[in-house]
Design a protein around this motif. Structure first.
Motif, PDB file in Angstrom:
ATOM      1  N   SER A  14       0.868  -1.053   0.475  1.00 45.68           N
ATOM      2  CA  SER A  14      -0.255   0.175  -0.067  1.00 45.68           C
ATOM      3  C   SER A  14       1.055   1.372   0.094  1.00 45.68           C
ATOM      4  O   SER A  14       2.260   0.991   0.017  1.00 45.68           O
ATOM      5  N   ASP A  15       0.240   2.251   0.048  1.00 43.12           N
ATOM      6  CA  ASP A  15       0.935   3.545  -0.288  1.00 43.12           C
ATOM      7  C   ASP A  15       1.548   3.814   1.182  1.00 43.12           C
ATOM      8  O   ASP A  15       0.857   3.820   2.185  1.00 43.12           O
ATOM      9  N   CYS A  16       2.878   4.489   1.137  1.00 43.18           N
ATOM     10  CA  CYS A  16       3.904   4.449   2.635  1.00 43.18           C
ATOM     11  C   CYS A  16       3.269   5.233   2.994  1.00 43.18           C
ATOM     12  O   CYS A  16       3.032   6.766   2.634  1.00 43.18           O
ATOM     13  N   ASN A  17       2.904   5.203   5.091  1.00 44.47           N
ATOM     14  CA  ASN A  17       2.535   6.869   4.890  1.00 44.47           C
ATOM     15  C   ASN A  17       3.731   7.395   5.986  1.00 44.47           C
ATOM     16  O   ASN A  17       3.264   8.872   6.084  1.00 44.47           O
ATOM     17  N   TYR A  18       4.535   8.062   5.120  1.00 41.14           N
ATOM     18  CA  TYR A  18       5.936   8.311   5.562  1.00 41.14           C
ATOM     19  C   TYR A  18       6.290   8.875   4.848  1.00 41.14           C
ATOM     20  O   TYR A  18       6.634   9.897   5.237  1.00 41.14           O
ATOM     21  N   LEU A  19       6.477   8.301   4.058  1.00 42.28           N
ATOM     22  CA  LEU A  19       7.967   8.683   2.832  1.00 42.28           C
ATOM     23  C   LEU A  19       6.288   8.977   1.425  1.00 42.28           C
ATOM     24  O   LEU A  19       6.038   7.637   1.139  1.00 42.28           O
ATOM     25  N   PRO A  20       6.519   9.760   1.225  1.00 42.14           N
ATOM     26  CA  PRO A  20       6.167   9.868  -0.760  1.00 42.14           C
ATOM     27  C   PRO A  20       6.859   9.041  -1.576  1.00 42.14           C
ATOM     28  O   PRO A  20       7.887   8.952  -1.917  1.00 42.14           O
ATOM     29  N   ASN A 118      -7.264  15.660   8.873  1.00 42.55           N
ATOM     30  CA  ASN A 118      -7.466  14.644   7.811  1.00 42.55           C
ATOM     31  C   ASN A 118      -7.021  13.645   7.688  1.00 42.55           C
ATOM     32  O   ASN A 118      -7.003  12.729   6.282  1.00 42.55           O
ATOM     33  N   GLY A 119      -7.168  13.492   8.964  1.00 37.53           N
ATOM     34  CA  GLY A 119      -6.273  11.930   8.986  1.00 37.53           C
ATOM     35  C   GLY A 119      -8.029  10.552   9.376  1.00 37.53           C
ATOM     36  O   GLY A 119      -8.619  11.124   9.091  1.00 37.53           O
ATOM     37  N   SER A 120      -7.021   9.479   9.281  1.00 41.37           N
ATOM     38  CA  SER A 120      -7.559   7.871   9.393  1.00 41.37           C
ATOM     39  C   SER A 120      -8.029   8.168  10.802  1.00 41.37           C
ATOM     40  O   SER A 120      -9.138   7.448  10.893  1.00 41.37           O
ATOM     41  N   ALA A 210       8.409  14.749  10.955  1.00 41.97           N
ATOM     42  CA  ALA A 210       8.117  14.210  11.945  1.00 41.97           C
ATOM     43  C   ALA A 210       8.635  13.087  12.974  1.00 41.97           C
ATOM     44  O   ALA A 210       8.196  12.647  14.039  1.00 41.97           O
ATOM     45  N   MET A 211       9.051  12.249  12.344  1.00 47.40           N
ATOM     46  CA  MET A 211       9.698  11.039  12.956  1.00 47.40           C
ATOM     47  C   MET A 211      11.406  11.053  14.006  1.00 47.40           C
ATOM     48  O   MET A 211      11.748  10.407  14.333  1.00 47.40           O
TER      49      MET A 211
END
Length: 231
Positions: A14-20, A118-120, A210-211
């Motif tokens: 799936s698409d990564c939540n941290y890196l585009p 805007n998040g889950s 953010a990390m």
């Protein structure tokens, strides 16, 4: 159990939540005998993490950006900014509790609405919070931070025999204090007080701003090629 022999199931990519522009795939532990404080303590020391009742590890085919990190609480030496924050802590009251205060959801709702609309996790939901932050097989405590009598921060913390793991924190978004950092400093203090050497704050991802707060807690170790190496 000490030989770390277990089966892994792979999630769909799936698409990564941290890196585009990156794709994510997780290896999820299947064998139930590992789902205990003792079992998970062995797994977290091998680079795994917990989300809800699932134990997982990134196993992405084209990316190795997620690096497990742990803070050495016995040797922790605060930076100049952390020393200022430690002084801020003196006016706050903190306590680890086995249950959440009755008014915890008011704080959580305010935090999610302000920071993650805007998040889950929006809209905030009590059942969803417990689903991703706790597990019936894990010993967890809730760090509560108060300014006078006002609850301003909570950090879900997994408790092992020799370590703590920072699971999730939320706080008053209107506060001028660096409450995310303060929660980690309180967890380090509790680790030292209770004779636990390690605090696991999660994966370090250099490309995700953010990390990057995790590397500011020194000294720490990173798990590289199966070995914990001082940084």
């Amino acid at each position: 159990m000490n030989d770390l022999s277990f089966r892994i199931g792979l999630t769909p990519t799936s698409d990564c939540n941290y890196l585009p522009n990156q794709r994510e795939q997780l290896g999820v532990v299947i064998d139930q005998e590992w789902f205990s404080p003792h079992g998970y303590q062995l797994l977290i020391a091998s680079g795994y993490r917990r989300s809800g009742k699932a134990i997982y590890k990134p196993m992405c085919s084209a990316c190795q950006a997620c690096v497990p990190l742990r803070v050495d609480c016995f040797l922790f030496s605060p930076s100049k900014s952390q020393k200022r924050q430690l002084n801020q802590m003196k006016k706050l009251r903190w306590e680890f509790k086995s249950q959440l205060d009755d008014d915890w959801f008011t704080l959580y709702e305010k935090y999610i609405t302000a920071r993650h609309a805007n998040g889950s996790m929006y809209p905030p939901n009590k059942a969803h919070f417990f689903e991703f932050s706790t597990a019936e097989w894990m010993d967890s405590l809730f760090l509560h931070v108060y300014d006078d009598q006002k609850l301003i921060a909570i950090a879900v913390t997994d408790v092992f025999e020799h370590a703590l793991s920072a699971v999730y924190s939320f706080f008053d978004p209107d506060s001028t204090l660096s409450l995310g950092t303060l929660c980690v400093l309180f967890q380090i203090q509790y680790s030292r007080k209770t004779g636990r050497r390690w605090l696991y704050p999660g994966y370090q991802i250099d490309g995700c701003k953010a990390m990057n707060y995790k590397v500011r807690f020194q000294p720490h170790q990173k798990l590289i090629d199966g070995q914990w190496l001082p940084q």
